[in-house]
Design a protein around this motif. Structure first.
Motif, PDB file in Angstrom:
ATOM      1  N   PHE A   1       0.797  -1.181   0.002  1.00  0.00           N
ATOM      2  CA  PHE A   1       0.009   0.040  -0.025  1.00  0.00           C
ATOM      3  C   PHE A   1       0.939   1.258   0.244  1.00  0.00           C
ATOM      4  N   ILE A   2       1.930   1.254   0.790  1.00  0.00           N
ATOM      5  CA  ILE A   2       2.853   2.315   0.691  1.00  0.00           C
ATOM      6  C   ILE A   2       3.268   2.732  -0.759  1.00  0.00           C
ATOM      7  N   CYS A   3       3.924   1.790  -1.442  1.00  0.00           N
ATOM      8  CA  CYS A   3       4.506   1.780  -2.823  1.00  0.00           C
ATOM      9  C   CYS A   3       3.297   1.898  -3.642  1.00  0.00           C
ATOM     10  N   GLY A   4       2.381   1.275  -3.581  1.00  0.00           N
ATOM     11  CA  GLY A   4       1.219   1.260  -4.630  1.00  0.00           C
ATOM     12  C   GLY A   4       0.683   2.880  -4.511  1.00  0.00           C
ATOM     13  N   PHE A   5       0.311   3.395  -3.456  1.00  0.00           N
ATOM     14  CA  PHE A   5      -0.338   4.733  -3.335  1.00  0.00           C
ATOM     15  C   PHE A   5       0.842   5.886  -3.777  1.00  0.00           C
ATOM     16  N   ALA A   6       1.951   5.556  -3.503  1.00  0.00           N
ATOM     17  CA  ALA A   6       3.117   6.596  -3.816  1.00  0.00           C
ATOM     18  C   ALA A   6       3.254   6.398  -5.375  1.00  0.00           C
ATOM     19  N   THR A   7       2.982   5.186  -5.980  1.00  0.00           N
ATOM     20  CA  THR A   7       3.109   5.072  -7.659  1.00  0.00           C
ATOM     21  C   THR A   7       1.914   5.985  -7.992  1.00  0.00           C
TER      22      THR A   7
ATOM     23  N   ASP B   1       3.601  12.770  12.791  1.00  0.00           N
ATOM     24  CA  ASP B   1       3.592  13.009  11.640  1.00  0.00           C
ATOM     25  C   ASP B   1       2.695  13.516  10.750  1.00  0.00           C
ATOM     26  N   ILE B   2       1.435  13.310  11.181  1.00  0.00           N
ATOM     27  CA  ILE B   2       0.072  13.927  10.573  1.00  0.00           C
ATOM     28  C   ILE B   2       0.043  15.599  10.644  1.00  0.00           C
ATOM     29  N   ILE B   3       0.537  15.641  12.008  1.00  0.00           N
ATOM     30  CA  ILE B   3       0.654  17.212  12.295  1.00  0.00           C
ATOM     31  C   ILE B   3       1.529  18.052  11.342  1.00  0.00           C
TER      32      ILE B   3
ATOM     33  N   VAL C   1      -1.140  14.558  -0.183  1.00  0.00           N
ATOM     34  CA  VAL C   1      -1.796  13.716  -0.284  1.00  0.00           C
ATOM     35  C   VAL C   1      -1.356  12.366   0.077  1.00  0.00           C
ATOM     36  N   ASP C   2      -0.181  12.169  -0.841  1.00  0.00           N
ATOM     37  CA  ASP C   2       0.445  11.078  -0.846  1.00  0.00           C
ATOM     38  C   ASP C   2       1.028  10.677   0.669  1.00  0.00           C
ATOM     39  N   TRP C   3       1.685  11.779   1.090  1.00  0.00           N
ATOM     40  CA  TRP C   3       2.459  11.609   2.404  1.00  0.00           C
ATOM     41  C   TRP C   3       1.425  11.419   3.674  1.00  0.00           C
ATOM     42  N   SER C   4       0.154  11.915   3.420  1.00  0.00           N
ATOM     43  CA  SER C   4      -0.636  11.672   4.589  1.00  0.00           C
ATOM     44  C   SER C   4      -1.245  10.418   4.613  1.00  0.00           C
ATOM     45  N   VAL C   5      -0.914   9.391   3.401  1.00  0.00           N
ATOM     46  CA  VAL C   5      -1.340   8.138   3.460  1.00  0.00           C
ATOM     47  C   VAL C   5      -0.120   7.150   3.666  1.00  0.00           C
ATOM     48  N   THR C   6       0.838   7.632   3.135  1.00  0.00           N
ATOM     49  CA  THR C   6       2.309   6.708   2.766  1.00  0.00           C
ATOM     50  C   THR C   6       3.028   6.714   4.247  1.00  0.00           C
ATOM     51  N   THR C   7       3.175   7.889   4.666  1.00  0.00           N
ATOM     52  CA  THR C   7       4.100   7.894   5.968  1.00  0.00           C
ATOM     53  C   THR C   7       3.451   7.493   7.063  1.00  0.00           C
ATOM     54  N   PRO C   8       2.113   7.660   7.560  1.00  0.00           N
ATOM     55  CA  PRO C   8       1.755   6.778   8.442  1.00  0.00           C
ATOM     56  C   PRO C   8       1.858   5.574   8.456  1.00  0.00           C
ATOM     57  N   LEU C   9       1.555   4.806   7.149  1.00  0.00           N
ATOM     58  CA  LEU C   9       1.532   3.505   6.809  1.00  0.00           C
ATOM     59  C   LEU C   9       3.169   3.036   7.024  1.00  0.00           C
ATOM     60  N   LEU C  10       4.063   3.902   6.606  1.00  0.00           N
ATOM     61  CA  LEU C  10       5.402   3.600   6.823  1.00  0.00           C
ATOM     62  C   LEU C  10       5.896   3.730   8.273  1.00  0.00           C
ATOM     63  N   LEU C  11       5.457   4.262   9.084  1.00  0.00           N
ATOM     64  CA  LEU C  11       5.762   4.492  10.540  1.00  0.00           C
ATOM     65  C   LEU C  11       5.127   3.025  11.188  1.00  0.00           C
ATOM     66  N   LEU C  12       3.928   2.826  10.846  1.00  0.00           N
ATOM     67  CA  LEU C  12       3.340   1.627  11.276  1.00  0.00           C
ATOM     68  C   LEU C  12       4.170   0.391  10.797  1.00  0.00           C
ATOM     69  N   ASP C  13       4.561   0.202   9.824  1.00  0.00           N
ATOM     70  CA  ASP C  13       5.174  -0.586   9.319  1.00  0.00           C
ATOM     71  C   ASP C  13       6.842  -1.027  10.229  1.00  0.00           C
ATOM     72  N   LEU C  14       7.311   0.215  10.365  1.00  0.00           N
ATOM     73  CA  LEU C  14       8.550   0.344  10.964  1.00  0.00           C
ATOM     74  C   LEU C  14       8.301  -0.267  12.451  1.00  0.00           C
ATOM     75  N   GLY C  15       7.254   0.378  13.046  1.00  0.00           N
ATOM     76  CA  GLY C  15       7.180  -0.003  14.505  1.00  0.00           C
ATOM     77  C   GLY C  15       6.334  -1.443  14.500  1.00  0.00           C
ATOM     78  N   LEU C  16       6.020  -2.235  13.698  1.00  0.00           N
ATOM     79  CA  LEU C  16       5.647  -3.537  13.691  1.00  0.00           C
ATOM     80  C   LEU C  16       6.794  -4.378  13.571  1.00  0.00           C
ATOM     81  N   ILE C  17       7.582  -3.771  12.741  1.00  0.00           N
ATOM     82  CA  ILE C  17       9.006  -4.723  12.515  1.00  0.00           C
ATOM     83  C   ILE C  17       9.725  -4.707  13.748  1.00  0.00           C
ATOM     84  N   ALA C  18       9.939  -3.642  14.409  1.00  0.00           N
ATOM     85  CA  ALA C  18      10.787  -3.380  15.673  1.00  0.00           C
ATOM     86  C   ALA C  18      10.141  -3.912  16.889  1.00  0.00           C
TER      87      ALA C  18
END
Length: 224
Positions: A71-77, A135-137, A104-121
């Motif tokens: 979803f991160i890469c797809g929405f950014a694409t 991040d949203i602010i 619009v891209d960042w408002s969707v992809t960056t929260p998902l990216l942070l969620l991804d990093l948090g889940l991995i860690a």
């Protein structure tokens, strides 16, 4: 008194017309270098999306990471294709081309990216939520600063955006620090070292890619 009121309305209308994008005869659009940067970003993100989709079926206990990345890469694409095809922009004060599709891209992809990093860690859910909120602010403040006409207002939003960017920028390191700390405590009684997870390099790699993506936008002045 009525004449004074009419005169004030006329002055306000003239001021608004002087700032209105419709008053522009020519618009400062992105140049060939910017178009090249958009094309490269679109192709790279498109390939990454296809790779993640092709590998998600073979993933066993890591599907959630692949789904996030899809979803991160797809929405950014989609966002970069919109900007590349002449969509997702408007004219702002100064007759400049402004790509609101980036926000619009960042408002969707960056929260998902942070969620991804948090889940991995394996970070705490409350910490992940707090960083996503910051991040949203940051994105909203950045957008408001970009479309502001008054210089002092623009700088006000910029300071807010940079202030909340600090916890966002250090969040991958915080995620990894907390994760390694908990793993280290779990292995402290056994006298051995915590095993290195294959995806432990993902936070630093994705943080680098995220920073590079923002840097490309600034270097090539896409949607200044």
């Amino acid at each position: 008194k009525e004449e004074k009121k009419k005169r004030k309305m006329v002055l306000e209308q003239l001021a608004a017309e002087s700032l209105a994008p419709t008053a522009c005869t020519t618009i400062e659009e992105v140049g060939s270098t910017g178009v090249g940067a958009l094309t490269i970003a679109f192709l790279m993100l498109g390939v990454a999306t296809i790779v993640f989709i092709s590998r998600v079926s073979s993933a066993k206990g890591q599907k959630v990471y692949y789904y996030c990345n899809i979803f991160i890469c797809g929405f950014a694409t989609m966002s970069y294709f919109a900007m590349l095809s002449g969509q997702g922009w408007t004219a702002v004060s100064g007759c400049r081309q402004f790509f609101y599709a980036r926000y619009v891209d960042w408002s969707v992809t960056t929260p998902l990216l942070l969620l991804d990093l948090g889940l991995i860690a394996g970070a705490d859910g409350a910490l992940i939520a707090a960083v996503i909120g910051a991040d949203i602010i940051m994105i909203v403040a950045g957008y408001l600063g970009a479309v502001s006409v008054v210089t002092t207002v623009k700088w006000f939003w910029f300071v807010i955006a940079m202030g909340v960017f600090v916890p966002v920028s250090v969040s991958p390191q915080a995620f990894c620090h907390l994760s390694h700390g908990s793993v280290g405590r779990a292995h402290s009684g056994r006298g051995d070292l915590a095993p290195t997870h294959p995806q432990s390099v993902a936070p630093s790699t994705q943080n680098y890619l995220w920073g590079s993506k923002s840097a490309v936008c600034r270097v090539f002045s896409i949607g200044r």
